[in-house]
Design a protein around this motif. Structure first.
Motif, mmCIF file in Angstrom:
data_model
loop_
_atom_site.group_PDB
_atom_site.id
_atom_site.type_symbol
_atom_site.label_atom_id
_atom_site.label_comp_id
_atom_site.label_asym_id
_atom_site.label_seq_id
_atom_site.Cartn_x
_atom_site.Cartn_y
_atom_site.Cartn_z
ATOM 1 N N ALA A 65 -45.875 -16.910 -12.559
ATOM 2 C CA ALA A 65 -46.815 -16.865 -13.569
ATOM 3 C C ALA A 65 -48.148 -17.903 -13.647
ATOM 4 O O ALA A 65 -49.035 -17.444 -14.094
ATOM 5 C CB ALA A 65 -45.832 -17.065 -14.953
ATOM 6 N N LYS A 66 -47.809 -19.001 -13.234
ATOM 7 C CA LYS A 66 -48.674 -20.036 -12.890
ATOM 8 C C LYS A 66 -49.862 -19.813 -12.023
ATOM 9 O O LYS A 66 -51.178 -19.744 -12.344
ATOM 10 C CB LYS A 66 -48.098 -21.398 -12.420
ATOM 11 N N ILE A 67 -49.237 -19.051 -10.957
ATOM 12 C CA ILE A 67 -50.375 -18.428 -9.870
ATOM 13 C C ILE A 67 -51.214 -17.497 -10.367
ATOM 14 O O ILE A 67 -52.460 -17.516 -10.422
ATOM 15 C CB ILE A 67 -49.917 -18.075 -8.620
ATOM 16 N N ALA A 68 -50.401 -16.371 -11.281
ATOM 17 C CA ALA A 68 -51.068 -15.448 -11.679
ATOM 18 C C ALA A 68 -52.236 -15.617 -12.845
ATOM 19 O O ALA A 68 -53.308 -15.224 -12.856
ATOM 20 C CB ALA A 68 -50.160 -14.468 -12.531
ATOM 21 N N GLU A 281 -52.970 -11.787 -21.303
ATOM 22 C CA GLU A 281 -51.666 -11.503 -20.804
ATOM 23 C C GLU A 281 -50.939 -12.612 -19.911
ATOM 24 O O GLU A 281 -49.586 -12.849 -19.855
ATOM 25 C CB GLU A 281 -51.712 -10.150 -20.116
ATOM 26 N N THR A 282 -51.620 -13.121 -19.080
ATOM 27 C CA THR A 282 -51.203 -14.361 -18.115
ATOM 28 C C THR A 282 -50.748 -15.246 -18.890
ATOM 29 O O THR A 282 -49.760 -16.012 -18.606
ATOM 30 C CB THR A 282 -52.055 -14.298 -17.036
ATOM 31 N N GLU A 283 -51.594 -15.507 -19.818
ATOM 32 C CA GLU A 283 -51.327 -16.896 -20.696
ATOM 33 C C GLU A 283 -50.032 -16.809 -21.480
ATOM 34 O O GLU A 283 -49.287 -17.638 -21.443
ATOM 35 C CB GLU A 283 -52.524 -16.899 -21.618
ATOM 36 N N GLY A 284 -49.816 -15.401 -21.986
ATOM 37 C CA GLY A 284 -48.704 -15.254 -22.895
ATOM 38 C C GLY A 284 -47.505 -15.114 -22.194
ATOM 39 O O GLY A 284 -46.456 -15.933 -22.544
ATOM 40 N N LYS A 285 -47.546 -14.656 -20.658
ATOM 41 C CA LYS A 285 -46.260 -14.748 -19.904
ATOM 42 C C LYS A 285 -46.067 -16.195 -19.856
ATOM 43 O O LYS A 285 -44.908 -16.675 -19.546
ATOM 44 C CB LYS A 285 -46.562 -13.654 -18.784
ATOM 45 N N LEU A 286 -47.029 -17.001 -19.234
ATOM 46 C CA LEU A 286 -46.799 -18.317 -18.749
ATOM 47 C C LEU A 286 -46.253 -19.141 -19.946
ATOM 48 O O LEU A 286 -45.391 -19.946 -19.493
ATOM 49 C CB LEU A 286 -48.100 -18.884 -18.483
ATOM 50 N N ALA A 287 -46.685 -18.737 -21.265
ATOM 51 C CA ALA A 287 -46.339 -19.686 -22.467
ATOM 52 C C ALA A 287 -44.788 -19.490 -22.801
ATOM 53 O O ALA A 287 -44.001 -20.232 -22.903
ATOM 54 C CB ALA A 287 -47.192 -19.321 -23.667
ATOM 55 N N SER A 288 -44.358 -17.942 -22.368
ATOM 56 C CA SER A 288 -43.011 -17.607 -22.614
ATOM 57 C C SER A 288 -42.208 -18.147 -21.827
ATOM 58 O O SER A 288 -40.898 -18.467 -21.921
ATOM 59 C CB SER A 288 -42.944 -16.137 -22.638
ATOM 60 N N LEU A 289 -42.398 -18.234 -20.468
ATOM 61 C CA LEU A 289 -41.788 -18.968 -19.318
ATOM 62 C C LEU A 289 -41.705 -20.591 -19.518
ATOM 63 O O LEU A 289 -40.656 -21.131 -19.226
ATOM 64 C CB LEU A 289 -42.079 -18.697 -18.012
ATOM 65 N N THR A 290 -42.680 -21.081 -19.995
ATOM 66 C CA THR A 290 -42.734 -22.505 -20.102
ATOM 67 C C THR A 290 -41.924 -23.047 -21.422
ATOM 68 O O THR A 290 -41.220 -24.100 -21.219
ATOM 69 C CB THR A 290 -44.285 -22.980 -20.251
#
Length: 303
Positions: A65-68, A281-290
């Motif tokens: 997710a960070k890379i994306a 979209e990538t920000e939301g996914k990263l936030a959900s995993l963080t």
């Protein structure tokens, strides 16, 4: 032996000792963990392995997710940067075209209006333009009626007596030159043919400028320019009107084009900046995993 670097050796030894102690602790911790895992029941071992696998999967997902997100942010910034460069390029083109139209208008306004020559005499000066003449601060329009003569006071008194008499009597002589002209017309006055004068006359004015006799060639060239320019003033005015008309049309067209083009150019840049759905979209996914959502345990229903 006094030169032996004991301090360096001691520091290096201390660092190695600390590293060795730390490494030993890690080995001991790993050994204890392996022993603990080996002593687990099959059910506990299965739960442990599942938890380790889930943690590993979570770490891998977070890394991906960070890379994306990093790639999406880089791609978005590059698109915006390219759009801003294109915006500047198109804006500069439009501005340059408008500037050329404004420069054309400025050149058109100067067409047929250029300064031809300036003459400065003893008691005044005259500035000749393609469309007018300024004599001792007063401006007169050029026309076929305008004429310039250079001669001595004696010759002017003989050849221009009628003109000088009419102008002086009618108050059409500029400033104090009327007095000078009146004196020049005195029949009993002995005129000095070495005196040189420039007579500028039209239907509504006349002016007499006293010249330095040493400037005969200069003032005669000025008089010739006055006469030639006056004969060509209609052509100069026509050229001026045509140039201004063409430049006005072009400037109006260019201003209209600029007013139409600028909003379009701005809209294109705004659209690129607004197109950030992939980045969001990538920000939301990263936030959900963080920061994964926490689930509160359900309380049993009271009997």
């Amino acid at each position: 032996m006094s030169g032996f670097p004991w301090v360096t050796v001691i520091i290096a030894g201390s660092v190695l000792l600390v590293l060795a102690v730390g490494f030993a602790r890690i080995l001991r911790k790993n050994s204890v963990e392996r022993t603990r895992i080996a002593s687990m029941s099959p059910a506990d071992r299965a739960a442990h392995d599942a938890r380790v696998a889930a943690e590993q999967a979570a770490r891998e997902a977070l890394s991906e997710a960070k890379i994306a997100h990093r790639n999406a942010l880089r791609e978005y910034k590059q698109r915006v940067s390219d759009a801003e460069k294109e915006h500047r390029r198109e804006s500069n083109i439009v501005a340059a075209e408008l500037k050329r139209a404004q420069q054309q208008m400025k050149a058109a306004e100067a067409t047929g209006r250029k300064l031809v020559q300036v003459y400065r005499g003893k008691d005044g000066s005259a500035e000749l333009f393609e469309h007018q003449i300024v004599i001792k601060g007063q401006t007169f329009t050029l026309g076929l009626d305008v004429n310039a003569t250079v001669d001595s006071s004696g010759n002017l008194a003989r050849t221009k007596r009628a003109t000088l008499t009419r102008m002086t009597a009618g108050g059409m002589m500029l400033g104090s030159v009327g007095i000078l002209a009146g004196g020049m017309l005195q029949k009993k006055k002995v005129h000095d043919d070495r005196e040189l004068y420039l007579l500028l006359e039209g239907q509504s004015f006349a002016a007499l400028i006293t010249c330095n006799p040493d400037q005969g060639a200069v003032v005669r060239r000025f008089a010739t320019n006055v006469n030639n320019t006056a004969r060509n003033v209609e052509a100069a005015n026509t050229a001026h009107e045509e140039a201004v008309r063409e430049a006005t049309t072009n400037l109006s067209h260019q201003r209209s084009r600029t007013n139409d083009a600028i909003p379009v150019i701005d809209k294109k840049l705004a659209a690129v900046k607004a197109d950030n759905s992939h980045l969001k979209e990538t920000e939301g996914k990263l936030a959900s995993l963080t920061h994964p959502p926490t689930h509160k345990p359900e309380l049993p229903n009271s009997a």
